[in-house]
Design an enzyme around this catalytic site. Structure first.
Site, PDB file in Angstrom:
ATOM      1  N   THR A 197       0.862  -1.194   0.000  1.00 15.12           N
ATOM      2  CA  THR A 197       0.000   0.000   0.000  1.00 15.12           C
ATOM      3  C   THR A 197       0.892   1.236   0.000  1.00 15.12           C
ATOM      4  O   THR A 197       1.984   1.205   0.571  1.00 15.12           O
ATOM      5  CB  THR A 197      -0.866  -0.006   1.281  1.00 15.12           C
ATOM      6  OG1 THR A 197      -1.819  -1.049   1.159  1.00 15.12           O
ATOM      7  CG2 THR A 197      -1.592   1.312   1.503  1.00 15.12           C
ATOM      8  N   THR A 237      -0.649   1.787   6.995  1.00 19.34           N
ATOM      9  CA  THR A 237      -0.548   0.603   6.143  1.00 19.34           C
ATOM     10  C   THR A 237      -0.456  -0.621   7.022  1.00 19.34           C
ATOM     11  O   THR A 237       0.348  -0.648   7.953  1.00 19.34           O
ATOM     12  CB  THR A 237       0.671   0.647   5.211  1.00 19.34           C
ATOM     13  OG1 THR A 237       0.845  -0.667   4.640  1.00 19.34           O
ATOM     14  CG2 THR A 237       1.954   1.044   5.926  1.00 19.34           C
TER      15      THR A 237
HETATM   16  N1  ASP Z   1      -4.327  -1.402   4.916  1.00 17.81           N
HETATM   17  C1  ASP Z   1      -4.560  -1.998   3.630  1.00 17.81           C
HETATM   18  C2  ASP Z   1      -5.884  -2.721   3.661  1.00 17.81           C
HETATM   19  O1  ASP Z   1      -6.186  -3.356   4.650  1.00 17.81           O
HETATM   20  C3  ASP Z   1      -3.488  -2.952   3.225  1.00 17.81           C
HETATM   21  C4  ASP Z   1      -2.080  -2.480   3.458  1.00 17.81           C
HETATM   22  O2  ASP Z   1      -1.851  -1.434   3.995  1.00 17.81           O
HETATM   23  O3  ASP Z   1      -1.160  -3.183   3.040  1.00 17.81           O
HETATM   24  O4  ASP Z   1      -6.584  -2.689   2.689  1.00 17.81           O
END
Ligand code: ASP
Length: 330
Positions: free
Chosen positions: A179, A229
């Site tokens: 992300t 993230t």
């Molecule tokens: N937070 C993001 C989600 O849950 C994924 C990530 O940050 O890697 O969609």
């Protein structure tokens, strides 16, 4: 309250990096992309543009780079689709825009910005968001544009593990990484935050994580900006980005301590993991994470881009907490 400030830009390219799975070539590509995103975003700030401009410019670079789970290179859903989420927030006005579940918008962060600036709404999802996208002229692409072989193979692995009912912490970690996000402080002393993601590999049923939810994965006000993230379900339930900023702006907890409390105490205590980048009105940076690594970078007064990936790399925030490292009363 805003005041003239030395511009700062901080970015992340996702937590959950697993060191043993990183090839030197990938590491090089990631560092180059982070550097380019910092340079593009910082150029906006240097030319007097806003924190929102810098956040959007930096995130667009990372969305276009297939090494990150945002825009091109997004992870696949259980059904083999790419469903993208993004949000942006202007701390100066508390204006916000977000989109979820889009699959034809080349740069979801630009659509989120258009929602903020050109609609009466804060959040648009799916087909409706894409109809709106056509009215504001953001670039549309075929859904196949987002596909990379590597992400496809990650889905195949996850599907196999679903079937075999493998339960291993790395499996969970591997489902969310890459992300992207940015927080910026502009010369006027205004802050902004943005986040863009493909979500989690193997997600089902229109699942939406924290990234496009204002307050969970993305938040900015006049004194604090955060992009998260990690395992979104935990960021949603802790309203992580807002929680960090409220500690900073309401409770006067120093930024690094507030960010560390939420990311390294509250979220892991519930069983989640991940990281965040945070910035306050003085230009203090926090980049806590509780995974092996987090793609991250920052650029400030000296105009030199700094990037780091692993936990053992000095990122300038390794002395993050004031001498009192105990938890605040929350
Ligand atoms: N937070 C993001 C989600 O849950 C994924 C990530 O940050 O890697 O969609």
């Amino acid at each position: 309250m805003s005041h003239a400030a030395a511009p700062v830009l901080v970015i992340h390219g996702g937590a959950g990096v697993i060191k043993r799975e990183m090839s030197p070539a990938r590491e090089k590509a990631v560092r180059a992309a982070l550097t380019q995103a910092l340079q593009k975003g910082y150029a906006q700030l240097k030319s007097g543009k806003t924190a929102v401009d810098a956040v959007a410019a930096a995130i667009t670079v990372l969305e276009d780079d297939p090494n990150f789970n945002a825009g091109k290179g997004s992870v696949f859903t259980h059904d083999g689709r790419n469903e993208l989420d993004a949000a942006i927030m202007d701390g100066a006005t508390l204006g916000a825009g977000s989109v979820a579940g889009v699959h034809r918008v080349k740069n979801p962060i630009l659509l989120a910005r258009a929602v903020m600036e050109k609609s009466d709404h804060v959040m648009l999802v799916g087909d409706g968001a894409e109809e709106f996208a056509k009215t504001v002229g953001v670039d549309m692409v075929e859904p196949s544009y987002f596909r990379t072989e590597e992400r496809w193979q990650q889905l195949q692995k996850a599907l196999k593990e679903d079937t075999e009912k493998v339960k291993h912490s790395d499996v969970e970690t591997a489902k969310h990484f890459g992300t992207v996000g940015a927080v910026a402080l502009d010369a006027e002393g205004h802050l902004a935050a943005g986040t863009s993601t493909g979500g989690m590999t193997d997600k089902r049923w229109g699942r939406v994580g924290d990234s496009p939810i204002i307050g969970a994965g993305t938040y900015a006000n006049s004194g604090c900006a955060v992009s998260g993230t990690g395992w979104g379900e935990y960021y949603l339930r802790t309203v992580a980005a807002h929680e960090i900023c409220m500690r900073v702006t309401q409770m006067r907890v120093p930024l690094r301590r507030a960010a560390a409390e939420v990311i390294n105490q509250e979220i892991p205590s519930m069983g989640g993991n991940g990281g965040a980048i945070a910035l306050d009105g003085n230009g203090t940076i926090a980049m806590p994470f509780n995974t092996d690594g987090m793609y991250r970078g920052w650029i400030g007064a000296d105009g030199v881009p700094h990037v780091a990936i692993y936990g053992d790399e000095d990122d300038g925030t390794s002395d993050p907490l004031p001498s009192d490292t105990s938890s605040s009363q929350f």
